[in-house]
Design a protein around this motif. Structure first.
Motif, mmCIF file in Angstrom:
data_model
loop_
_atom_site.group_PDB
_atom_site.id
_atom_site.type_symbol
_atom_site.label_atom_id
_atom_site.label_comp_id
_atom_site.label_asym_id
_atom_site.label_seq_id
_atom_site.Cartn_x
_atom_site.Cartn_y
_atom_site.Cartn_z
ATOM 1 N N CYS A 22 0.859 -1.190 0.000
ATOM 2 C CA CYS A 22 0.000 0.000 0.000
ATOM 3 C C CYS A 22 0.896 1.241 0.000
ATOM 4 O O CYS A 22 1.641 1.468 0.957
ATOM 5 N N MET A 43 -4.703 -3.948 -6.942
ATOM 6 C CA MET A 43 -6.037 -3.842 -6.374
ATOM 7 C C MET A 43 -6.586 -2.430 -6.535
ATOM 8 O O MET A 43 -7.786 -2.215 -6.605
ATOM 9 N N ARG A 44 -5.674 -1.446 -6.588
ATOM 10 C CA ARG A 44 -6.044 -0.053 -6.791
ATOM 11 C C ARG A 44 -4.875 0.660 -7.458
ATOM 12 O O ARG A 44 -3.725 0.486 -7.073
ATOM 13 N N GLY A 45 -5.169 1.445 -8.468
ATOM 14 C CA GLY A 45 -4.118 2.157 -9.168
ATOM 15 C C GLY A 45 -3.395 1.276 -10.178
ATOM 16 O O GLY A 45 -3.718 0.102 -10.371
ATOM 17 N N VAL A 61 -5.724 -2.578 -12.644
ATOM 18 C CA VAL A 61 -6.639 -3.426 -11.880
ATOM 19 C C VAL A 61 -7.304 -4.426 -12.834
ATOM 20 O O VAL A 61 -7.719 -4.067 -13.932
ATOM 21 N N ASP A 117 -4.075 3.539 3.129
ATOM 22 C CA ASP A 117 -5.145 4.005 2.242
ATOM 23 C C ASP A 117 -4.581 4.597 0.961
ATOM 24 O O ASP A 117 -5.216 5.442 0.310
ATOM 25 N N GLN A 119 -3.008 5.360 -2.843
ATOM 26 C CA GLN A 119 -3.600 5.283 -4.174
ATOM 27 C C GLN A 119 -3.115 4.080 -4.967
ATOM 28 O O GLN A 119 -3.726 3.714 -5.968
ATOM 29 N N SER A 120 -2.010 3.485 -4.534
ATOM 30 C CA SER A 120 -1.501 2.256 -5.158
ATOM 31 C C SER A 120 -1.567 1.122 -4.149
ATOM 32 O O SER A 120 -0.927 1.191 -3.093
#
Length: 322
Positions: A22, A43-45, A61, A117, A119-120
């Protein structure tokens, strides 16, 4: 077992290491762990992987990237971002000034980074080394391979992402099995996708006769196979089998069988409980002498020399990481 199964089954293909990472926006990591295989799925970014020679893959993603080999590379969301950390061959993490980072970037069980939390967010898993059987497959794989998760036969990406944050009993085993499924799924897509030019011996290509012959060899290496018996098994003449096998695989059936047996023997020799007699029997040689002669011809050393070297290398690695 076939090549892709054997890649995961050998004693040196086990113990994959997995993390959920994260990171806040604007990051770059230097990867120098020299792992044999690495899987990354965001999962994100987005995550970009870039080798020093410029070869690059951008992964979003719903995608998975397989990184093969020992070459060093950068992974980032911004190529101009300052380097956050470097990962060395022992799995240790260092700051750009050389400071060893131990707990500074720990975010909990199987979770690492500078912002929970961020962004990647991505899952990364590395297989530090592979077995002898898998080495041939490894050499044929592209250095970077990106596939869409919806091409996998199982919803393993979403399952892995969910399981990474759990702490249930047996969780490490569950994650290890899911990683194996993910790798197997990626290899299947690669082997079945003509655009990736997988070699014929990875599955026989489009030739059903060659696929049947390879399956017979892979699943029963101890059988006293000959070109004639393989031809009977596949329902064609010896001449037809020999020609089609050589065209698809790149070598005659008996040469392939010998190499397969020796690669299997090499993996078995690393096991603590193995004896030369048992290994010879399991890979299709009537005596340890026969196995030793073939092993030295292919590997350039005796089975005992190979065993001693492999175990010494493992002990040295264990001492470094222990």
């Amino acid at each position: 077992m076939d090549l892709t199964s054997a890649l995961l089954a050998g004693p040196r293909a086990q113990r994959a290491f997995a993390l959920k990472v994260c990171l806040a926006s604007g990051w770059r990591l230097r990867i120098q762990d020299e792992a044999a295989l690495c899987l990354v799925t965001p999962m994100r970014g987005e995550v970009t992987v870039r080798f020093d020679d410029g070869e690059t893959a951008r992964v979003g993603v719903g995608e998975v990237v397989l990184v093969r080999g020992n070459d060093h590379y950068d992974t980032y969301d911004d190529p101009d971002a300052p380097q956050l950390a470097a990962i060395d061959p022992n799995g240790q993490c260092f700051a750009p000034d050389g400071t060893l980072l131990k707990d500074q970037l720990s975010l909990g069980v199987r979770t690492w980074g500078d912002d929970p939390d961020g962004q990647s967010v991505f899952v990364t898993a590395s297989y530090a080394e592979t077995n002898e059987v898998g080495s041939r497959l490894m050499l044929a794989l592209p250095r970077l391979l990106v596939i869409s998760a919806d091409r996998l036969e199982w919803p393993v990406v979403s399952m892995l992402q969910a399981e990474m944050i759990r702490t249930a009993p047996g969780q490490d085993v569950v994650i290890d099995r899911l990683l194996d499924l993910l790798l197997m799924g990626v290899l299947r897509v690669w082997a079945q996708d003509s655009t990736h030019e997988a070699p014929g011996w990875a599955g026989g290509g489009d030739d059903e006769i060659v696929r049947a012959a390879l399956a017979a060899i892979h699943h029963n290496p101890a059988e006293a196979w000959t070109v004639a018996s393989l031809a009977r098994f596949t329902g064609v003449s010896r001449a037809v089998l020999a020609r089609r096998f050589a065209d698809a695989v790149g070598e005659p059936p008996m040469a392939y069988l010998t190499r397969w047996r020796i690669q299997l023997a090499a993996d078995l020799l690393v096991e603590e409980s193995s004896t030369l007699q048992r290994v010879a029997r399991e890979v299709g040689y009537a005596s340890p002498f026969g196995l030793s002669a073939a092993f030295k011809r292919i590997k350039g050393m005796s089975p005992q020399q190979f065993r001693d070297r492999a175990r010494a290398e493992r002990a040295a690695r264990d001492a470094q990481t222990g």
